[in-house]
Design a protein around this motif. Structure first.
Motif, PDB file in Angstrom:
ATOM      1  N   ALA A  51     -10.819  47.580 -35.758  1.00  0.00           N
ATOM      2  CA  ALA A  51     -10.095  47.905 -37.095  1.00  0.00           C
ATOM      3  C   ALA A  51      -8.883  47.222 -37.261  1.00  0.00           C
ATOM      4  O   ALA A  51      -8.213  46.623 -36.562  1.00  0.00           O
ATOM      5  CB  ALA A  51      -9.704  49.402 -37.145  1.00  0.00           C
ATOM      6  N   TRP A  52      -8.592  46.941 -38.615  1.00  0.00           N
ATOM      7  CA  TRP A  52      -7.466  46.201 -39.222  1.00  0.00           C
ATOM      8  C   TRP A  52      -6.186  46.808 -39.328  1.00  0.00           C
ATOM      9  O   TRP A  52      -6.548  48.213 -39.660  1.00  0.00           O
ATOM     10  CB  TRP A  52      -7.592  45.033 -40.215  1.00  0.00           C
ATOM     11  N   ILE A  53      -5.123  46.733 -39.153  1.00  0.00           N
ATOM     12  CA  ILE A  53      -3.955  47.628 -39.273  1.00  0.00           C
ATOM     13  C   ILE A  53      -3.026  47.153 -40.325  1.00  0.00           C
ATOM     14  O   ILE A  53      -2.825  45.895 -40.182  1.00  0.00           O
ATOM     15  CB  ILE A  53      -3.294  47.798 -38.079  1.00  0.00           C
ATOM     16  N   ASN A  54      -2.722  47.883 -41.374  1.00  0.00           N
ATOM     17  CA  ASN A  54      -2.050  47.733 -42.300  1.00  0.00           C
ATOM     18  C   ASN A  54      -0.457  47.346 -41.720  1.00  0.00           C
ATOM     19  O   ASN A  54       0.147  48.024 -40.863  1.00  0.00           O
ATOM     20  CB  ASN A  54      -1.492  48.479 -43.319  1.00  0.00           C
ATOM     21  N   GLY A  55       0.211  46.034 -42.038  1.00  0.00           N
ATOM     22  CA  GLY A  55       1.460  45.533 -41.501  1.00  0.00           C
ATOM     23  C   GLY A  55       1.092  44.572 -40.171  1.00  0.00           C
ATOM     24  O   GLY A  55       2.101  44.232 -39.707  1.00  0.00           O
ATOM     25  N   VAL A  56      -0.207  44.395 -39.807  1.00  0.00           N
ATOM     26  CA  VAL A  56      -0.547  43.662 -38.727  1.00  0.00           C
ATOM     27  C   VAL A  56      -1.378  42.483 -39.411  1.00  0.00           C
ATOM     28  O   VAL A  56      -1.297  41.501 -39.182  1.00  0.00           O
ATOM     29  CB  VAL A  56      -0.986  44.372 -37.503  1.00  0.00           C
ATOM     30  N   HIS A  57      -2.729  43.177 -39.554  1.00  0.00           N
ATOM     31  CA  HIS A  57      -3.770  42.074 -40.255  1.00  0.00           C
ATOM     32  C   HIS A  57      -3.414  41.795 -41.797  1.00  0.00           C
ATOM     33  O   HIS A  57      -3.851  40.878 -42.399  1.00  0.00           O
ATOM     34  CB  HIS A  57      -5.045  42.727 -40.049  1.00  0.00           C
ATOM     35  N   LEU A  90      -6.930  44.285 -29.154  1.00  0.00           N
ATOM     36  CA  LEU A  90      -6.094  45.394 -28.932  1.00  0.00           C
ATOM     37  C   LEU A  90      -4.839  44.988 -28.138  1.00  0.00           C
ATOM     38  O   LEU A  90      -3.615  45.241 -28.793  1.00  0.00           O
ATOM     39  CB  LEU A  90      -6.555  46.655 -28.135  1.00  0.00           C
ATOM     40  N   ASN A  91      -4.958  43.936 -27.266  1.00  0.00           N
ATOM     41  CA  ASN A  91      -3.664  43.144 -26.586  1.00  0.00           C
ATOM     42  C   ASN A  91      -2.754  42.394 -27.550  1.00  0.00           C
ATOM     43  O   ASN A  91      -1.870  42.221 -27.900  1.00  0.00           O
ATOM     44  CB  ASN A  91      -4.103  42.606 -25.507  1.00  0.00           C
ATOM     45  N   ALA A  92      -3.535  41.674 -28.667  1.00  0.00           N
ATOM     46  CA  ALA A  92      -3.108  40.826 -29.509  1.00  0.00           C
ATOM     47  C   ALA A  92      -2.158  42.045 -30.487  1.00  0.00           C
ATOM     48  O   ALA A  92      -1.128  41.346 -31.090  1.00  0.00           O
ATOM     49  CB  ALA A  92      -4.068  40.172 -30.467  1.00  0.00           C
ATOM     50  N   ILE A  93      -2.715  43.022 -30.985  1.00  0.00           N
ATOM     51  CA  ILE A  93      -2.049  43.825 -31.763  1.00  0.00           C
ATOM     52  C   ILE A  93      -0.899  44.548 -31.099  1.00  0.00           C
ATOM     53  O   ILE A  93       0.205  44.540 -31.677  1.00  0.00           O
ATOM     54  CB  ILE A  93      -2.974  45.172 -32.210  1.00  0.00           C
ATOM     55  N   LYS A  94      -1.030  44.902 -29.888  1.00  0.00           N
ATOM     56  CA  LYS A  94       0.230  45.502 -29.076  1.00  0.00           C
ATOM     57  C   LYS A  94       1.310  44.199 -28.805  1.00  0.00           C
ATOM     58  O   LYS A  94       2.355  44.543 -29.266  1.00  0.00           O
ATOM     59  CB  LYS A  94      -0.249  45.727 -27.767  1.00  0.00           C
ATOM     60  N   ARG A  95       1.027  42.994 -28.897  1.00  0.00           N
ATOM     61  CA  ARG A  95       1.972  42.062 -28.545  1.00  0.00           C
ATOM     62  C   ARG A  95       2.529  41.900 -30.089  1.00  0.00           C
ATOM     63  O   ARG A  95       4.008  41.618 -30.032  1.00  0.00           O
ATOM     64  CB  ARG A  95       1.318  40.642 -28.003  1.00  0.00           C
ATOM     65  N   ALA A 103       6.004  46.452 -37.647  1.00  0.00           N
ATOM     66  CA  ALA A 103       4.481  46.295 -37.918  1.00  0.00           C
ATOM     67  C   ALA A 103       3.527  47.534 -37.165  1.00  0.00           C
ATOM     68  O   ALA A 103       2.576  47.250 -37.216  1.00  0.00           O
ATOM     69  CB  ALA A 103       4.007  45.047 -36.872  1.00  0.00           C
ATOM     70  N   ALA A 104       4.315  48.477 -37.228  1.00  0.00           N
ATOM     71  CA  ALA A 104       3.580  49.820 -36.760  1.00  0.00           C
ATOM     72  C   ALA A 104       2.715  50.243 -37.735  1.00  0.00           C
ATOM     73  O   ALA A 104       2.993  50.006 -39.216  1.00  0.00           O
ATOM     74  CB  ALA A 104       4.612  51.199 -36.292  1.00  0.00           C
TER      75      ALA A 104
END
Length: 114
Positions: A51-57, A90-95, A103-104
């Motif tokens: 899934a894409w996340i608002n503030g990240v993707h 998931l690791n890229a999102i976490k980083r 970016a939460a």
């Protein structure tokens, strides 16, 4: 595997801006070869490791405003999806979120005004 993706998952130390390249919706659709329907289906996807996340993707600075997209995180997502490797994504999102605490995930919804 390209250096940028190794950086994204923390294998190589990098700066926050290595994971950020803002592009327009039109540029995203052209890059992925998608129509807007496919993009909205991906944005609405929630309970999925891809899934894409608002503030990240993607970013939407004002409600109902134009969307912009983070090409670097979309590249990581695309690579992870093609490799069927959700941990890479998931690791890229976490980083990304570690390097940019703001970016939460942003939850949209109505606020109760009493």
């Amino acid at each position: 595997m390209p250096t940028r993706f190794l950086e994204a998952i923390g294998v190589i130390e990098h700066k926050f801006f290595d994971l950020l390249e803002v592009i327009s919706q039109d540029e995203l659709l052209s890059y992925l070869g998608w129509g807007s329907t496919a993009m909205w289906e991906q944005i609405r996807l929630k309970s999925d490791p891809f899934a894409w996340i608002n503030g990240v993707h993607y970013f939407q600075l004002v409600p109902k405003g134009k969307l912009t997209f983070n090409k670097r995180m979309v590249e990581v997502w695309l690579t992870a999806k093609c490799q069927k490797n959700p941990e890479l994504h998931l690791n890229a999102i976490k980083r990304f979120q570690e390097l940019h605490p703001g970016a939460a995930p942003v939850r949209s919804g109505r606020k109760n005004i009493a």
